[in-house]
Each structure stands twice: as structure tokens, then as C-alpha cells.
Design a protein around this motif. Structure first.
Motif, PDB file in Angstrom:
ATOM      1  N   ALA A   1       0.825  -1.207   0.000  1.00 25.99           N
ATOM      2  CA  ALA A   1       0.000   0.000   0.000  1.00 25.99           C
ATOM      3  C   ALA A   1       0.862   1.261   0.000  1.00 25.99           C
TER       4      ALA A   1
ATOM      5  N   GLU B   1       1.982   2.408  -3.318  1.00 26.66           N
ATOM      6  CA  GLU B   1       0.900   2.911  -4.167  1.00 26.66           C
ATOM      7  C   GLU B   1       0.344   4.254  -3.679  1.00 26.66           C
ATOM      8  N   THR B   2       0.944   4.812  -2.628  1.00 29.11           N
ATOM      9  CA  THR B   2       0.388   6.004  -1.997  1.00 29.11           C
ATOM     10  C   THR B   2       1.104   7.263  -2.465  1.00 29.11           C
TER      11      THR B   2
ATOM     12  N   THR C   1      -0.282  10.474  -1.427  1.00 33.24           N
ATOM     13  CA  THR C   1      -0.601  11.490  -0.437  1.00 33.24           C
ATOM     14  C   THR C   1       0.320  11.349   0.778  1.00 33.24           C
TER      15      THR C   1
ATOM     16  N   LEU D   1      -1.170  10.255   4.240  1.00 31.04           N
ATOM     17  CA  LEU D   1      -1.596   8.851   4.217  1.00 31.04           C
ATOM     18  C   LEU D   1      -0.366   7.943   4.278  1.00 31.04           C
ATOM     19  N   ARG D   2       0.697   8.300   3.559  1.00 30.32           N
ATOM     20  CA  ARG D   2       1.924   7.509   3.585  1.00 30.32           C
ATOM     21  C   ARG D   2       2.482   7.438   5.011  1.00 30.32           C
TER      22      ARG D   2
ATOM     23  N   LEU E   1       0.266   5.002   6.969  1.00 35.57           N
ATOM     24  CA  LEU E   1       0.533   3.631   6.540  1.00 35.57           C
ATOM     25  C   LEU E   1       1.903   3.157   7.032  1.00 35.57           C
TER      26      LEU E   1
END
Length: 160
Positions: free
Chosen positions: A99, A102-103, A105, A108-109, A112
Motif C-alpha cells: 500500500a 501505491e500512496t 498522499t 496517508l503515507r 501507513l
């Protein structure tokens, strides 16, 4: 070229991963299918159960060719529950790692990444428990494979 009498170490480890994971999935599917009322979903579960049973039966036929097998005695239920938890933790680490790639932002990274670190720590705790109890004896291939066979046979024997 003659067929070797023993599997190579690297292919034995791949075999172990496939049998252990599929046996855990099979056991869960057989437990869950009993609760399913909807006909089409139940049929999908049964198809999945039958496919996993075929896979496991075919794969465990290679276990006698694994480097030096010996016997080990651990509760089937304990092996299943701990293996399920270890597999879940391993999947969490892999999924978070994927994930993150694929991030786009940044915030969000960051979240995660924090979750990935927590998942790695969780996996370590579960692994250390399974190692200490002899459920996942990662430094003893023969014991590891015997645990796989125990789990596979329990999953295959489970009614559905």
C-alpha cells in the motif's frame, strides 16, 4: 537427467509456505461454510474447499522427499490457531508495504508507515511465541514440515 531423491532446501521452504497457508485457509473455510445459508455463496465455499483439498493432498506427497524428516507432537488446535495468527500478521506486513508503494498522499503515507511498523512488531511478537512453543521452529526444517503435515491433515480431516 535423473530425478533427485531429495527436494532442494529452497523449494522445500516454498512448499512449506504453500501448505501451511492453504491448510489454515482450508480449516477456516470448513468452519465458516457451516454458517452460510445463501446457496450461491455456500457453493463458492465448497468449490474453494475442494480446490484447497486437492492442492494440499498433491503438495504433501512431496514431504517425504524433503531434507531429513522426523516426528513432532504438538496439539493440532494450537498449531492451527498460532499459524493462523502468524499468517495474518505476515499478510498485514505485506499489504501495508504494498500500500505504501501505491500512496501519493504524504499524510496517508505517514499513517501507513506507522501501521507498517506496528504490523512488523506484531508479527515479531507472534513469531516469537510460535517459535518458543515449537509451532514455528524456523531453524529446524524437519520440525517445521512435520507441523505443516499435522496442520494439513487436521484441515483435510475437518468435516464441512
Amino acid at each position: 537427467m535423473n530425478q533427485p531423491k531429495t527436494l532442494a532446501w529452497h523449494e522445500t521452504l516454498e512448499l512449506h509456505e504453500l501448505v501451511a497457508l492453504q491448510s489454515t485457509f482450508l480449516y477456516k473455510l470448513k468452519k465458516n461454510v457451516k454458517m452460510i445459508q445463501e446457496e450461491e455463496l455456500r457453493a463458492l465455499y465448497i468449490i474453494s474447499i475442494q480446490a484447497l483439498e486437492r492442492n494440499i493432498k498433491e503438495l504433501i506427497m512431496f514431504y517425504p522427499a524433503a531434507p531429513g524428516m522426523k516426528d513432532l507432537r504438538i496439539s493440532e488446535e494450537e498449531v492451527f490457531l498460532a499459524s493462523d495468527l502468524l499468517g495474518t500478521a505476515k499478510v498485514a506486513v505485506r499489504n501495508y508495504a504494498i500500500a505504501i508503494t501505491e500512496t501519493a498522499t504524504p499524510i496517508l503515507r505517514e499513517v501507513l508507515t506507522r501501521h507498517l511498523v506496528a504490523a512488523i512488531k506484531w508479527h515479531e511478537q507472534v513469531f516469537l511465541y510460535t517459535y518458543k512453543k515449537g509451532i514455528y521452529p524456523s531453524y529446524d526444517l524437519q520440525q517445521l514440515l512435520m507441523n505443516d503435515l499435522k496442520l494439513a491433515n487436521a484441515a483435510l480431516a475437518e468435516d464441512y
